[in-house]
Design a protein around this motif. Sequence first.
Motif, short mmCIF file in Angstrom:
data_model
loop_
_atom_site.label_atom_id
_atom_site.label_comp_id
_atom_site.label_asym_id
_atom_site.label_seq_id
_atom_site.Cartn_x
_atom_site.Cartn_y
_atom_site.Cartn_z
N THR A 1 86.39 25.67 31.09
CA THR A 1 84.82 25.79 31.44
C THR A 1 84.64 26.68 32.58
O THR A 1 83.43 27.43 32.74
CB THR A 1 84.40 24.32 31.83
OG1 THR A 1 84.82 23.21 30.62
CG2 THR A 1 83.03 24.16 31.93
N ALA A 2 85.47 26.74 33.53
CA ALA A 2 85.25 27.52 34.76
C ALA A 2 84.94 28.95 34.47
O ALA A 2 84.36 29.69 35.36
CB ALA A 2 86.34 27.36 35.94
N ASP A 3 85.56 29.54 33.44
CA ASP A 3 85.49 30.84 33.00
C ASP A 3 83.97 31.15 32.58
O ASP A 3 83.78 32.46 32.53
CB ASP A 3 86.43 31.00 31.88
CG ASP A 3 87.91 31.16 32.24
OD1 ASP A 3 88.22 31.25 33.51
OD2 ASP A 3 88.91 30.88 31.59
N ILE A 4 83.30 30.47 32.28
CA ILE A 4 81.90 30.70 31.62
C ILE A 4 80.86 29.99 32.42
O ILE A 4 79.62 30.38 32.29
CB ILE A 4 81.81 30.42 30.38
CG1 ILE A 4 81.93 29.13 29.87
CG2 ILE A 4 82.87 31.04 29.46
CD1 ILE A 4 81.61 28.52 28.44
N THR A 5 80.92 28.95 33.13
CA THR A 5 79.78 28.23 33.85
C THR A 5 79.03 29.13 34.91
O THR A 5 77.99 29.05 34.76
CB THR A 5 80.57 27.20 34.69
OG1 THR A 5 81.18 26.13 34.04
CG2 THR A 5 79.22 26.15 35.45
N PRO A 6 79.56 30.08 35.43
CA PRO A 6 78.72 31.00 36.44
C PRO A 6 77.80 31.94 35.68
O PRO A 6 76.82 32.46 36.23
CB PRO A 6 79.58 31.80 37.26
CG PRO A 6 80.90 30.91 37.20
CD PRO A 6 81.01 30.31 35.85
N LEU A 7 78.13 31.99 34.32
CA LEU A 7 77.44 32.88 33.38
C LEU A 7 76.18 32.34 32.97
O LEU A 7 75.09 33.04 32.44
CB LEU A 7 78.26 33.57 32.26
CG LEU A 7 79.49 34.31 32.71
CD1 LEU A 7 80.42 34.44 31.36
CD2 LEU A 7 79.12 35.36 33.31
N LEU A 8 76.01 31.02 32.92
CA LEU A 8 75.02 30.18 32.07
C LEU A 8 73.76 30.06 32.88
O LEU A 8 73.58 29.79 34.17
CB LEU A 8 75.44 28.74 32.04
CG LEU A 8 76.71 28.52 31.26
CD1 LEU A 8 76.95 27.18 31.00
CD2 LEU A 8 76.78 29.18 29.93
N PRO A 9 72.46 30.52 32.36
CA PRO A 9 71.28 30.78 32.97
C PRO A 9 70.63 29.51 32.93
O PRO A 9 71.02 28.60 32.28
CB PRO A 9 70.35 31.77 32.07
CG PRO A 9 71.30 31.56 30.84
CD PRO A 9 72.47 31.14 30.94
N ALA A 10 69.47 29.27 33.75
CA ALA A 10 68.65 28.10 33.86
C ALA A 10 67.85 27.96 32.47
O ALA A 10 67.57 26.77 32.28
CB ALA A 10 67.97 28.03 35.19
N GLU A 11 67.26 29.16 32.13
CA GLU A 11 66.70 29.10 30.90
C GLU A 11 67.42 29.25 29.67
O GLU A 11 68.51 29.64 29.46
CB GLU A 11 65.63 30.24 30.99
CG GLU A 11 64.77 30.19 32.34
CD GLU A 11 63.97 31.31 32.43
OE1 GLU A 11 63.75 32.58 31.64
OE2 GLU A 11 63.17 31.56 33.34
N ALA A 12 66.66 28.86 28.49
CA ALA A 12 67.24 28.73 27.17
C ALA A 12 67.08 29.95 26.35
O ALA A 12 67.54 30.09 25.23
CB ALA A 12 66.62 27.71 26.32
N GLY A 13 66.75 31.25 26.85
CA GLY A 13 66.58 32.37 26.14
C GLY A 13 67.96 33.06 25.84
O GLY A 13 68.03 33.65 24.43
N CYS A 14 68.91 33.04 26.52
CA CYS A 14 70.07 33.55 26.13
C CYS A 14 70.89 32.36 25.62
O CYS A 14 70.99 31.39 25.98
CB CYS A 14 71.00 34.14 27.36
SG CYS A 14 69.85 35.52 28.28
N LYS A 15 71.83 33.09 24.51
CA LYS A 15 72.88 32.30 23.96
C LYS A 15 74.28 32.68 24.15
O LYS A 15 74.58 33.81 24.42
CB LYS A 15 72.48 32.25 22.42
CG LYS A 15 71.36 31.39 22.11
CD LYS A 15 71.18 29.82 22.27
CE LYS A 15 69.83 29.38 21.68
NZ LYS A 15 69.98 27.90 21.92
N PHE A 16 75.14 31.49 24.29
CA PHE A 16 76.50 31.91 24.36
C PHE A 16 77.42 31.18 23.34
O PHE A 16 77.25 30.12 23.24
CB PHE A 16 77.10 31.36 25.86
CG PHE A 16 76.39 31.82 27.11
CD1 PHE A 16 77.29 32.75 27.68
CD2 PHE A 16 75.23 31.83 27.43
CE1 PHE A 16 76.66 33.60 28.93
CE2 PHE A 16 74.65 32.30 28.50
CZ PHE A 16 75.36 33.42 29.22
N LEU A 17 78.00 31.98 22.46
CA LEU A 17 78.69 31.61 21.58
C LEU A 17 80.35 31.73 21.94
O LEU A 17 80.76 32.84 22.12
CB LEU A 17 78.68 32.48 20.24
CG LEU A 17 79.09 32.24 18.98
CD1 LEU A 17 79.00 30.71 18.40
CD2 LEU A 17 78.78 33.01 17.91
#
Length: 737
Positions: A208-224
């Motif tokens: 999880t630590a590999d991706i948590t900093p990438l996550l935005p507060a808004e829902a416009g972007c998606k991560f697969l």
Amino acid sequence: MTEVTRCFGRELRRRRGERGFSLIEFCELVSCSKGHLSKVERELAAPTREFALRCDEALEAQGELAALVSEETSRKKRGSKLKTIFGLPAPPSHFVGRSEELARIADHLTDESSGAVCVVSGLAGAGKTALAVRGAWNALASFPDGCFFFDLGEEPPGCIRDVLHSLLRLLGVPLEQLPSRPDALANLWRSHITDKRLLLVLDNVRSTADITPLLPAEAGCKFLVTSQKRLSALDDATHLSLGVLSGAEADALFRSVGGEPAADAADLSVRAVVEHCGRLPLAVRIAAARFRRGPMRNVAELEDRLSYEAHRLDLLDDGDRSVTAALSVACKGLTVEQRRVLALLALHPGPGTDLHDVAALADVDLFRAGILTDGLADMHLVAHESSHRITMHGLVRQFARLVLLPGLAVEDRHAAVLRLLEHGLRLTVAADKLLTPQRYRPPVILDDFPGKAAPFSDRATALKWIETEWHSLVILCHTAAEQGLHSLCWQLAFALRDFFFLTKRWGPWIETHVRAVESATAAGARTWLAISLGNLGIAHSDRGDLTVAVDYFKQALVLYQELGDDHGVVNTISNLAWAELYLGEYERSLKGLRTALRYYRQLGNTRNSAIALRGIALLEAELDHYPAAVKHAQKARAEFNALGLDLDAVMAMNCAAWAHFRSGNHQAAGAGYEEALALADKCGSRYEKARALTGLGNIHRAADDREAATELWARADALYGGLEPVMLGEARVRLAS
């Protein structure tokens, strides 16, 4: 929503209605979820060009529907200042199946309320990357600001700083504007993607630590995200666990990759190949590629090569791709203790393993066994069948056996097998005591097992356990013999005998006792040799191999006489008498059974005396002594009832009903068979239930009610096809009818 989306949604709904397709029917035609189709038609989701083409083809719109969604409009920008990049790899070739998983990905990527992250996890080689890339391409039009693909498996652990650097540079941020601190980089990244529609496919994420900093507060972007681990710490993510392909999907993948010869191959051969591959997509692709370019003339040759389990992993390596390599990478994240447990699981005969077995193998307590297997399940190296039982994919088991197990000391392996055998024997003995509590058990126990066996609450629980485990126990019996643990071999065979008698599984009964005879011979244990020979005779007698049975009984009798074991002598005389009964040697049989009856009564062995009495009743029915036969069968039944032995009681009830039938009292026979039918159902004997149904069918046939007789006989066959006429009078009467 754009005007294009509104036009397309309305037109799609209109044309679908005109053609008479329901929402569900049309979803199946265009391979999408009901939710996604509904959103497109209600103008809540943007259609992709590929989706529009599929709809156009399904509705025979001649390109008119697809024209509403051009490549240009489906990628229209929103006026962003960002550098727009569409960096997805090419769609995977020969992609088959996974329609349900693709639908879930589509729902997630087009639903702004579903959160930012969708995690696709699964076993190495399950096709996680191919699924994610395909799902991303399907949703491309929903992300006009760009789509990125990063393989984090190529990065060292804790690589988030480098990933943020790369992302920001791709978005056009000058190098000199990039801060050095990772958290500052994350802040800059989030500020640049505010109000944007980006899709990031992050492959082979380790934690999880590999991706948590990438996550935005808004829902416009998606991560697969794809990962071998479940990444359960991502609480708000959509989690999609990817299993192996269905049989039909695996067949289709093999034929697609394998080219024309594979496409024309026999269905059975293709199915055998993909089953040898465990229906794991990576393995199926490698096997198909080897077939396409290899020297094999047909799929049957490939099937034959893959059938040798010891060489299977070698074949599933085409130089560029390898199941062994994929699993080796997957195991890098294991702790030393997890790696040891995975290796030891290869020693279990499987396919399913109870947590108590895991604890025995690893020499840990039950709680620790659960923690360790949970960790392996998180990596998809094992799967939970239930809260207390796990399974392991066949290729993972073979990998553990060939790659991991040799890394353990020989002494550690031998000790683990011994613990597993002792544990299995304890539980089997505990179950056997509940199945047949009055059974005579010899005092000659050469192994002293410390500790208390895990208790079963009742007979039904014990029966359920042994029904689940008997395949593994048979293999353990062979293992004990092969490793020179002879007393464990013959004791395990002995403890399994009454279960095999109840369920009429003569094959494994004979198989285990042949091993027991070999072990007793090797160890010079003459008492256990006699016991095992006698049980072999009973197995052959019970299935109608009477001459073979008599030979085993005679060998056992000689041994018991030489040992001066009077109890063994009388038991064998009784067993011989039963075989002689079925052979039609009635006088000799009657003499033997009466001898046994007197001896058992002197010892106070009520169960064995009642068994002898039941045999005498069967003999009397054959000799036309019907009143005596009924009397003795009913007396035997009463003694079994007093002991709480339902299986023995139902056998006596069927015996009494048979005597009534022979005497011509069909009313009493019918009542007896009906009563036996109910009790057989209660004690779990399909054999005795089939016998009672056959007897009832005979009664209806004697009354010239052919239809009722045929129906009852069909029910008997469905329960237990092929009752042996040599053994059962009911089967002889039916055969004569």
